[in-house]
Design an enzyme around this catalytic site. Structure first.
Site, PDB file in Angstrom:
ATOM      1  N   ASP A   1       0.926  -1.034   0.056  1.00 45.49           N
ATOM      2  CA  ASP A   1       0.052  -0.107  -0.033  1.00 45.49           C
ATOM      3  C   ASP A   1       0.807   1.292  -0.025  1.00 45.49           C
ATOM      4  OD1 ASP A   1      -1.644  -2.339   0.849  1.00 45.49           O
ATOM      5  OD2 ASP A   1      -2.898  -0.807   1.911  1.00 45.49           O
TER       6      ASP A   1
ATOM      7  N   HIS B   1      -0.942   4.644  -0.649  1.00 44.99           N
ATOM      8  CA  HIS B   1      -2.185   5.329  -0.354  1.00 44.99           C
ATOM      9  C   HIS B   1      -1.747   6.898  -0.751  1.00 44.99           C
ATOM     10  CE1 HIS B   1      -5.278   2.927   1.213  1.00 44.99           C
ATOM     11  NE2 HIS B   1      -4.416   2.349   1.898  1.00 44.99           N
TER      12      HIS B   1
ATOM     13  N   ASP C   1      -4.188  -0.507  -3.291  1.00 43.47           N
ATOM     14  CA  ASP C   1      -4.302   0.452  -2.487  1.00 43.47           C
ATOM     15  C   ASP C   1      -3.230   1.737  -2.810  1.00 43.47           C
ATOM     16  OD1 ASP C   1      -6.283  -0.665  -1.419  1.00 43.47           O
ATOM     17  OD2 ASP C   1      -5.534  -0.519   0.562  1.00 43.47           O
TER      18      ASP C   1
ATOM     19  N   ASP D   1      -6.555   6.951  -2.383  1.00 44.74           N
ATOM     20  CA  ASP D   1      -7.192   7.259  -1.130  1.00 44.74           C
ATOM     21  C   ASP D   1      -6.160   7.822  -0.140  1.00 44.74           C
ATOM     22  OD1 ASP D   1      -9.820   6.975  -1.975  1.00 44.74           O
ATOM     23  OD2 ASP D   1     -10.105   4.996  -1.256  1.00 44.74           O
ATOM     24  N   ARG D   2      -6.668   8.559   0.794  1.00 46.32           N
ATOM     25  CA  ARG D   2      -6.049   8.841   2.161  1.00 46.32           C
ATOM     26  C   ARG D   2      -4.849   9.827   1.838  1.00 46.32           C
ATOM     27  NH1 ARG D   2      -7.177   3.257   4.441  1.00 46.32           N
ATOM     28  NH2 ARG D   2      -8.865   3.868   6.061  1.00 46.32           N
TER      29      ARG D   2
ATOM     30  N   ASN E   1      -8.582  -3.010  -2.263  1.00 39.42           N
ATOM     31  CA  ASN E   1     -10.055  -2.585  -1.735  1.00 39.42           C
ATOM     32  C   ASN E   1     -10.429  -0.955  -2.023  1.00 39.42           C
ATOM     33  OD1 ASN E   1      -8.265  -2.338   0.397  1.00 39.42           O
ATOM     34  ND2 ASN E   1     -10.259  -1.672   1.794  1.00 39.42           N
ATOM     35  N   HIS E   2      -9.274  -0.160  -1.938  1.00 37.11           N
ATOM     36  CA  HIS E   2      -9.346   1.143  -2.387  1.00 37.11           C
ATOM     37  C   HIS E   2      -9.422   1.609  -3.612  1.00 37.11           C
ATOM     38  CE1 HIS E   2      -9.431   3.041   1.661  1.00 37.11           C
ATOM     39  NE2 HIS E   2      -9.105   2.066   2.126  1.00 37.11           N
TER      40      HIS E   2
ATOM     41  N   HIS F   1      -3.998  -8.563  -2.500  1.00 35.87           N
ATOM     42  CA  HIS F   1      -3.933  -7.473  -1.928  1.00 35.87           C
ATOM     43  C   HIS F   1      -4.199  -7.568  -0.176  1.00 35.87           C
ATOM     44  CE1 HIS F   1      -4.324  -3.366  -0.344  1.00 35.87           C
ATOM     45  NE2 HIS F   1      -5.782  -3.782   0.013  1.00 35.87           N
TER      46      HIS F   1
ATOM     47  N   ARG G   1     -12.819  -5.254  10.485  1.00 38.80           N
ATOM     48  CA  ARG G   1     -13.340  -4.478   9.534  1.00 38.80           C
ATOM     49  C   ARG G   1     -14.782  -4.363   9.216  1.00 38.80           C
ATOM     50  NH1 ARG G   1      -8.442  -2.807   6.687  1.00 38.80           N
ATOM     51  NH2 ARG G   1      -6.609  -4.359   7.273  1.00 38.80           N
TER      52      ARG G   1
ATOM     53  N   HIS H   1      -2.359  -4.731   2.628  1.00 36.85           N
ATOM     54  CA  HIS H   1      -3.564  -4.281   3.197  1.00 36.85           C
ATOM     55  C   HIS H   1      -3.464  -3.683   4.729  1.00 36.85           C
ATOM     56  CE1 HIS H   1      -8.121  -4.445   3.249  1.00 36.85           C
ATOM     57  NE2 HIS H   1      -8.051  -5.253   4.168  1.00 36.85           N
TER      58      HIS H   1
END
Length: 852
Positions: free
Chosen positions: A179, A181, A208, A211-212, A240-241, A294, A361, A389
């Protein structure tokens, strides 16, 4: 909504133009702003023990709780967004909703990126030189690049790709990146250290990217430019993002990619990204023995690579059913086996226990044990599974689990201010360069995985901020501590929001367990229900952080009814940010006076306030500046400087004094400074303030401010506009000497007098005044410390009413609905704002809320 247009786009920003929601417990007058917003301290509150002594592991656990709560809310909210979208499409005639990649065909007219397209190496060097340049390519070139990459992915036979380690070059390898991000600097560092993609260096990005972070778009453009220019040198798996439902949440709620695209480019570019994301593969097999995914493995037993390759994947993962949906009671919510595998590949996590277990989650998510990993690898003749993840709790960038058969790799360093290291996994053939010496770099780790037949694995960590080792000053320590407290506030915010969202289920369960109708349950039983319904979070700690101490027997109706939602106007939030920034900035006296009272007449006029706000809030609109100014003005009249500073300091966080005696000592010091100033006569600096403070409209604030300014300037020996700790100590000693004159008005309180005679306590008191640990004390810090007792509490909900900051409880049900599902509201607003202007009419906004 008197305005003719509603700026819906600002709902997702820190400075929301409508209002900012807060969750609060009325009994303790505690309020929290939404995650990511500046925290408005309405009162002093407990802190989950997150001071300067908080361990990295403890903070990582808290950060994990925050992310789990965000993603649990995201799954719930995504289902609401889908229902809201269907309703709005029907109401506004917008056509069917888009659910698959085939529905997102690129436009017939493709913008050209030039004959050669985007040069990836040139772009890499450009970003390495100036990573903050935005945009890095124009919108047409960006869209053309994304569509080219999507066209390449259209040719994939399925969601599983096979990657071979190169056999050319000095150091042939495959680099697996976890990730990132939106943290561009991590990606640039990795490519700089390992070399950009080429014939001897192949990259696999394990999802991922989106995002963020603030520069996910730049990472995508860089990586896609290598992928398009040199196919087979870069592979990207879906995380998942890489999903529209998460992307359209605000950055404060764990999303942010849609905001970033719309801010930097256009809706067309974002739609191209949505198509690309649904075409991304889900799995990679490297050299026929390392499986890359992922999140993790599957709840379905007996999954084979052949089943994965045949799985329909060009769609978004399934969402949990909404309340009232009959599927809610079906096994696995009526999902097909393929849909369940698609979901698990992007959401599952490992656990130490065998078998399949629950996940923090969300109810739909699961955790898998070492037996699941071993069985999957053995069935498919594989030796290792690499996943990403989540940040390892140790703070390292990688973690080897499940009997050395499962490797977690996370590449974003200092993720969410947690101080973690980032890492990559490097896979090399065992036969290639067998005599290659191991790196002496302490950040490089050669993993001993006996089951690997063809490959060897090296994990390389990086830490762009130096982790916790960069803390060289007390000020830096204080900033990290404050950042950690901010994460604690965010986590508590999301925890309370989960209770609000699931309150009906909680009520139902508690009533069923409360067989005698006493409205009381043992604490352990209530906490168990919170764990089962709202997730495995540290519930008792979160409630304590919010001012709720659970007794052995809990009145659950009182608890659930105490968690409500109110809305604070933007002006209050901006005033808080402004006041906190001024306190942190260590403004010297001349600079402060120049900003607040340029005419030096001792008064702060409405014009002075507006002029100051324009300088201090350059991004605010005229309307916003007007509303902030109203917080400080009284009937449009001028204030003396002391009155203005007293009001300003209402919006700052409380001063935390480490010892109980300090409060009384400070009150006495303030009195002595006034006595001292009277004996000095007319001040040499800012004499007009004393005249204004002693005029017919004299205020106690003005007199205190005049005296403090006179004393502050007299003891600023080096004339730098701030006081060193030693200067404060000498100034306090001079007050003690003045007190010895014996004049009745200057006689010291026995307790305070004794304290002022102790040099060690003088230093302790002076250091306590240094709220930002900068080793100097500004005039505002002194004024904050010497406010009288009735002014010491920061802006509370009762005070906020005086400033028109709090909306009445009669509007609570509507605001609660909007606040809990603000990501769905944002999605609905984007949907009907077909011109992407960021504006819709009040009636359109009302339609979104009604549909919700």
């Amino acid at each position: 909504m008197a305005a003719c247009r509603v700026a819906w786009s600002h709902l997702s920003r820190r400075s929301a133009v409508l209002n900012v929601g807060v969750l609060y417990c009325p009994g303790s007058a505690v309020a929290f702003l939404p995650a990511g917003s500046a925290a408005l301290a309405l009162c002093s509150r407990p802190r989950l023990g997150l001071g300067r002594s908080c361990s990295a592991a403890g903070f990582a656990s808290l950060r994990e709780d925050l992310e789990s709560a965000q993603e649990r809310l995201a799954l719930i909210g995504s289902s609401v967004s889908v229902g809201l979208e269907a309703e709005l499409r029907k109401q506004f005639g917008l056509g069917p909703e888009v659910r698959t990649a085939s529905s997102l065909q690129p436009s017939a007219r493709r913008p050209s990126a030039g004959k050669e397209g985007i040069d990836p190496m040139r772009l890499f060097h450009q970003l390495s030189t100036d990573a903050l340049k935005c945009p890095i390519v124009d919108g047409d070139a960006a869209k053309a690049l994304i569509d080219q990459a999507a066209d390449l992915l259209e040719g994939l036979p399925g969601p599983l790709i096979h990657v071979q380690v190169p056999d050319v070059g000095k150091d042939p390898k495959v680099v697996v990146v976890g990730d990132t991000h939106g943290q561009l600097m991590d990606v640039l560092h990795i490519m700089h250290e390992q070399h950009p993609p080429d014939d001897s260096t192949i990259y696999v990005f394990n999802g991922d990217i989106a995002d963020r972070g603030r520069q996910a778009v730049e990472i995508w453009i860089l990586v896609l430019s290598f992928m398009v220019r040199s196919p087979g040198k870069v592979y990207i798996l879906r995380g998942n993002h890489e999903n529209g439902h998460l992307n359209e949440r605000s950055a404060a709620l764990g999303g942010g990619f849609a905001e970033e695209c719309l801010e930097k480019y256009s809706r067309e570019v974002y739609e191209s990204f949505k198509r690309l994301f649904m075409l991304l593969p889900l799995f990679a097999v490297i050299q026929d023995e390392v499986f890359v995914v992922h999140a993790g493995l599957f709840r379905k037993p007996g999954v084979t690579l052949e089943q994965l390759q045949a799985m329909p994947y060009r769609r978004q993962y399934p969402l949990p059913p909404r309340a009232g949906d009959p599927a809610k009671d079906l096994p696995n919510w009526g999902w097909s086996q393929e849909a369940t595998m698609l979901f698990d590949a992007q959401w599952s996590d490992p656990q130490s226990a065998h078998g399949i277990g629950p996940s923090k989650r969300g109810t739909q998510c699961m955790s898998f044990g070492p037996d699941v990993t071993e069985t999957f690898l053995k069935r498919n003749d594989l030796s290792l599974c690499i996943r990403s993840h989540q940040v390892p709790r140790s703070g390292d960038g990688f973690e080897l689990l499940h009997n050395n058969q499962l490797l977690t790799v996370f590449s974003a360093s200092n993720y969410g201010r947690s101080g973690n290291r980032g890492a990559i996994a490097i896979l090399r053939a065992k036969t290639a360069d067998a005599n290659r010496e191991c790196s002496d770099d302490l950040s490089s780790f050669n993993l001993n995985i006996p089951t690997l037949r063809k490959l060897r694995v090296e994990c390389v960590e990086h830490d762009l901020l130096g982790g916790m080792h960069w803390l060289r000053s007390a000020r830096a320590v204080a900033r990290v501590a404050e950042a950690r407290r901010g994460v604690a506030d965010e986590a508590a915010q999301h925890a309370l929001c989960l209770i609000c969202v699931e309150v009906d289920e909680l009520w139902s369960r508690c009533r069923e367990l409360d067989q005698n109708g006493s409205c009381r349950l043992p604490k352990e039983v209530l906490l168990q229900q919170l764990q089962e319904v709202c997730g495995e979070l540290a519930w008792e700690s979160f409630l304590k952080h919010c001012g709720v101490e659970l007794s052995s027997v809990v009145d659950y109706p009182q608890l659930f009814n105490s968690i409500r939602i109110r809305w604070l106007h933007l002006s209050t939030c901006q005033a808080h940010s402004l006041a906190s920034a001024m306190l942190e900035a260590e403004l010297h006296v001349e600079g402060l006076l120049g900003v607040l009272d340029a005419s030096r007449d001792g008064l702060v006029s409405p014009d002075d306030i507006h002029r100051a706000l324009k300088q201090l809030l350059p991004g605010a609109s005229l309307t916003e500046l007007h509303h902030v100014a109203q917080l400080f003005l009284v009937d449009g009249k001028s204030l003396d400087l002391g009155q203005f500073i007293d009001k300003l300091l209402l919006f700052t966080p409380p001063l935390h004094l480490p010892a109980s005696w300090m409060q009384e000592a400070l009150l006495h010091v303030g009195h002595l400074i006034e006595v001292w100033a009277e004996r000095q006569g007319t001040p040499k600096i800012y004499p007009a303030l004393k005249g204004a403070a002693h005029g017919s409209q004299a205020s106690g604030s003005g007199k205190r401010c005049s005296a403090l300014l006179q004393w502050f300037s007299a003891h600023d020996v080096d004339a730098d506009g701030v006081l060193a700790v030693t200067e404060v100590v000498e100034g306090l000693k001079s007050l003690q000497a003045s007190c010895a004159v014996g004049e009745n008005r200057g006689a010291a309180h026995p307790c305070a007098s004794g304290l002022l005679q102790s040099t060690s306590q003088l230093f302790a008191l002076a250091e306590a005044l240094d709220s930002n640990a900068s080793n100097t004390i500004s005039f505002l810090e002194m004024a904050k410390a010497l406010q009288p007792a009735h002014s010491l509490q920061p802006l509370a909900s009762e005070t906020a009413t005086d400033f028109s900051a709090v909306v009445s409880d009669t509007q609570c049900s509507c605001t609660a609905l909007i606040f809990m599902h603000r990501d769905a509201v944002l999605h609905g607003c984007r949907l009907i704002d077909t011109n992407a202007s960021g504006l819709i009419s009040p009636s359109e906004f009302a339609s979104v809320v009604r549909a919700l």
